[in-house]
Design an enzyme around this catalytic site. Sequence first.
Site, mmCIF file in Angstrom:
data_model
loop_
_atom_site.group_PDB
_atom_site.id
_atom_site.type_symbol
_atom_site.label_atom_id
_atom_site.label_comp_id
_atom_site.label_asym_id
_atom_site.label_seq_id
_atom_site.Cartn_x
_atom_site.Cartn_y
_atom_site.Cartn_z
ATOM 1 N N GLU A 288 0.793 -1.243 0.000
ATOM 2 C CA GLU A 288 0.000 0.000 0.000
ATOM 3 C C GLU A 288 0.820 1.285 0.000
ATOM 4 O O GLU A 288 0.587 2.205 0.795
ATOM 5 C CB GLU A 288 -0.971 -0.016 1.191
ATOM 6 C CG GLU A 288 -1.889 -1.230 1.176
ATOM 7 C CD GLU A 288 -2.803 -1.323 2.396
ATOM 8 O OE1 GLU A 288 -2.914 -0.354 3.148
ATOM 9 O OE2 GLU A 288 -3.414 -2.404 2.587
ATOM 10 N N ASN B 253 1.977 -5.116 -3.198
ATOM 11 C CA ASN B 253 0.581 -5.412 -2.865
ATOM 12 C C ASN B 253 -0.191 -4.129 -2.582
ATOM 13 O O ASN B 253 0.304 -3.233 -1.881
ATOM 14 C CB ASN B 253 0.567 -6.305 -1.611
ATOM 15 C CG ASN B 253 -0.786 -6.933 -1.332
ATOM 16 O OD1 ASN B 253 -1.432 -7.474 -2.220
ATOM 17 N ND2 ASN B 253 -1.230 -6.845 -0.079
ATOM 18 N N HIS C 65 -10.481 -6.025 -2.015
ATOM 19 C CA HIS C 65 -11.548 -5.868 -1.009
ATOM 20 C C HIS C 65 -12.697 -5.171 -1.728
ATOM 21 O O HIS C 65 -12.703 -3.953 -1.880
ATOM 22 C CB HIS C 65 -11.057 -5.033 0.175
ATOM 23 C CG HIS C 65 -9.984 -5.698 0.994
ATOM 24 N ND1 HIS C 65 -10.226 -6.818 1.766
ATOM 25 C CD2 HIS C 65 -8.678 -5.423 1.155
ATOM 26 C CE1 HIS C 65 -9.105 -7.197 2.366
ATOM 27 N NE2 HIS C 65 -8.154 -6.374 2.002
ATOM 28 N N GLU D 161 -6.328 -10.677 -1.119
ATOM 29 C CA GLU D 161 -7.131 -10.442 0.092
ATOM 30 C C GLU D 161 -8.628 -10.351 -0.240
ATOM 31 O O GLU D 161 -9.365 -9.549 0.293
ATOM 32 C CB GLU D 161 -6.670 -9.160 0.795
ATOM 33 C CG GLU D 161 -5.190 -9.119 1.098
ATOM 34 C CD GLU D 161 -4.753 -7.870 1.833
ATOM 35 O OE1 GLU D 161 -5.628 -7.137 2.337
ATOM 36 O OE2 GLU D 161 -3.535 -7.608 1.919
ATOM 37 N N ASP E 50 -12.411 -10.234 -0.570
ATOM 38 C CA ASP E 50 -13.645 -10.368 0.203
ATOM 39 C C ASP E 50 -14.638 -9.362 -0.383
ATOM 40 O O ASP E 50 -14.261 -8.480 -1.148
ATOM 41 C CB ASP E 50 -13.436 -10.192 1.721
ATOM 42 C CG ASP E 50 -12.699 -8.919 2.124
ATOM 43 O OD1 ASP E 50 -12.111 -8.906 3.224
ATOM 44 O OD2 ASP E 50 -12.716 -7.926 1.348
HETATM 45 O O1 G3I Z 1 -2.554 -7.481 18.826
HETATM 46 C C1 G3I Z 1 -3.393 -6.505 19.469
HETATM 47 C C2 G3I Z 1 -3.828 -7.009 20.828
HETATM 48 O O2 G3I Z 1 -2.685 -7.106 21.659
HETATM 49 C C3 G3I Z 1 -4.844 -6.028 21.428
HETATM 50 O O3 G3I Z 1 -5.312 -6.542 22.655
HETATM 51 C C4 G3I Z 1 -6.007 -5.858 20.437
HETATM 52 C C5 G3I Z 1 -7.059 -4.900 20.951
HETATM 53 O O4 G3I Z 1 -6.579 -3.588 20.801
HETATM 54 O O5 G3I Z 1 -5.502 -5.333 19.177
HETATM 55 C C6 G3I Z 1 -4.612 -6.270 18.600
HETATM 56 O O6 G3I Z 1 -4.150 -5.735 17.382
HETATM 57 C C7 G3I Z 1 -5.130 -5.771 16.357
HETATM 58 C C8 G3I Z 1 -4.541 -6.557 15.174
HETATM 59 O O7 G3I Z 1 -5.447 -6.530 14.048
HETATM 60 C C9 G3I Z 1 -4.263 -8.024 15.545
HETATM 61 O O8 G3I Z 1 -5.473 -8.642 15.882
HETATM 62 C C10 G3I Z 1 -5.383 -4.338 15.914
HETATM 63 O O9 G3I Z 1 -6.066 -3.669 16.958
HETATM 64 C C11 G3I Z 1 -6.251 -4.333 14.662
HETATM 65 O O10 G3I Z 1 -6.336 -3.006 14.152
HETATM 66 C C12 G3I Z 1 -5.596 -5.185 13.579
HETATM 67 O O11 G3I Z 1 -6.463 -5.194 12.452
HETATM 68 C C13 G3I Z 1 -5.890 -5.770 11.282
HETATM 69 C C14 G3I Z 1 -5.685 -4.650 10.252
HETATM 70 O O12 G3I Z 1 -5.153 -5.227 9.034
HETATM 71 C C15 G3I Z 1 -4.708 -3.625 10.775
HETATM 72 O O13 G3I Z 1 -4.630 -2.569 9.844
HETATM 73 C C16 G3I Z 1 -6.871 -6.788 10.711
HETATM 74 O O14 G3I Z 1 -6.993 -7.887 11.625
HETATM 75 C C17 G3I Z 1 -6.365 -7.294 9.362
HETATM 76 O O15 G3I Z 1 -7.356 -8.122 8.739
HETATM 77 C C18 G3I Z 1 -6.094 -6.114 8.427
HETATM 78 O O16 G3I Z 1 -5.545 -6.626 7.249
HETATM 79 C C19 G3I Z 1 -5.178 -5.642 6.261
HETATM 80 C C20 G3I Z 1 -4.003 -6.196 5.474
HETATM 81 O O17 G3I Z 1 -2.945 -6.496 6.360
HETATM 82 C C21 G3I Z 1 -3.573 -5.217 4.394
HETATM 83 N N1 G3I Z 1 -4.707 -4.901 3.509
HETATM 84 C C22 G3I Z 1 -5.870 -4.375 4.219
HETATM 85 C C23 G3I Z 1 -6.340 -5.392 5.271
HETATM 86 C C24 G3I Z 1 -7.596 -4.899 5.966
HETATM 87 O O18 G3I Z 1 -7.327 -3.737 6.679
#
Ligand code: G3I
Length: 310
Positions: A124, A165, A201, A231, A233
Site C-alpha cells: 500500500e 501489494n 476488497h 485479500e 472479500d
Molecule cells: O494485537 C493486538 C492485541 O494485543 C490487542 O489486545 C487488540 C485490541 O486492541 O488489538 C490487537 O491488534 C489488532 C490486530 O489486528 C491483531 O489482531 C489491531 O487492533 C487491529 O487493528 C488489527 O487489524 C488488522 C488490520 O489489518 C490492521 O490494519 C486486521 O486484523 C487485518 O485483517 C487487516 O488486514 C489488512 C491487510 O494487512 C492489508 N490490507 C488491508 C487489510 C484490511 O485492513
Amino acid sequence: LARPHQLHIGAAIDLRFLLDDPDYTDILEKDFDVVVAENAMKMDATEPQQNEFSFGLGDLLAQYAEKHNMLLRGHTLLWHEQVPRWITAGTWTAEQLEAIMKNHIQTVADHFKGRVFAWDVVNEAISDAGGMRDTLWRKTLGDDFIARAFQYAHQADPAAKLFYNDYSSEALTRKSDDVYALVKSLKEKNVPLDGVGMQMHLNLNNPPSMADIAQNMKRLADLNLEVHITEFDVRSAGFPGTAKERNEAMAKLYSDVVTVCLQARNCTAFLTWGVADNHTWLPGDAPLLYDGFYNPKPAYFAVQEALKQP
Ligand code: G3I
C-alpha cells in the site's frame, strides 16, 4: 477448492483459530493449498522491540503449511500500518531508518527463507488520491525506498517471489495506473520484482468491471509480472434486495473474478481475507465463502463451479 495445477486457492489465517478450532482447519485442509498470516508476520508482530524478533506465530503457520503441503505467502515486510511503536515513536535520520528497514526485511526474509514462496515486500505505498502515499518510509527515505526494500528482500531470499501489494488496484483507475507506473519503473531499473498483489476488497454495491480487471492483468503480464489476488472479500452491507438476491449477486462476483483470473495468463493465486464470516476484519458484514457457522455459502459453490472450467 484448490486446483494447484491451475490456480492456488487460499485464505488469510487467524492463528487463534488454527490452534484450537478443528472445524476451521478441516476447511483449510479441504479447500486451500496456500495460506497467509492475517497479522502474525507483520512488522509489529515480528519485531516488537528494536532488533528483538518474534517468529513463534509465523513459525506455527509455516509448520502447519509444510505439514499440509500448502504454500505460504508472506505478509508483509514493509507497510505504514502495524508499524511497531518503537519505530513510530522514534525520530530517525534517513541513515538510521534505512538501517532499520534493511535489518527488518533481511532478518524476517532470512528467517522464513525456503518456507515463504512469495512475499508482499511493500504494501500500500500508492495513495488513494494519486501518487505515492506520504508515509514515514517515503518521507524519511525518499521514493526509491521501494526499490531498496525489494533489493534487500531478494538478497535475503533470492528464491522467494517478490510482490508489490495494494488495494483498489484491480480495475483501470488512476490508482491502478499509478501502481502500473511504479512496477513498470521498478522493472525498468531491474529491481527484483515478480508480481503484483491485487487485494480486491470489493463492494457488492459497486463492483469493478471484469473487462477492466482482465485488461489490467494483461498489461502487467506484458511486463512479465504475475498477479496474485491476495485479500479477496466482498462487502455487501446495504445491498438492496432479499438475502437470496444478495447471496446470488455475491456468488456471481466471486465466480466472475475467479474466471477472470483463470483466463489471465499471469494470475496464479486467489486468496480470501479470512475463511468464514465469524472472524472477518469486517464485523457485521458477510464477505467470505463460509458463513459464521462454517457452512459454505452460495459463493463457495459458484467458485467451485468456476474452477471446473477447462
Ligand atoms: O494485537 C493486538 C492485541 O494485543 C490487542 O489486545 C487488540 C485490541 O486492541 O488489538 C490487537 O491488534 C489488532 C490486530 O489486528 C491483531 O489482531 C489491531 O487492533 C487491529 O487493528 C488489527 O487489524 C488488522 C488490520 O489489518 C490492521 O490494519 C486486521 O486484523 C487485518 O485483517 C487487516 O488486514 C489488512 C491487510 O494487512 C492489508 N490490507 C488491508 C487489510 C484490511 O485492513
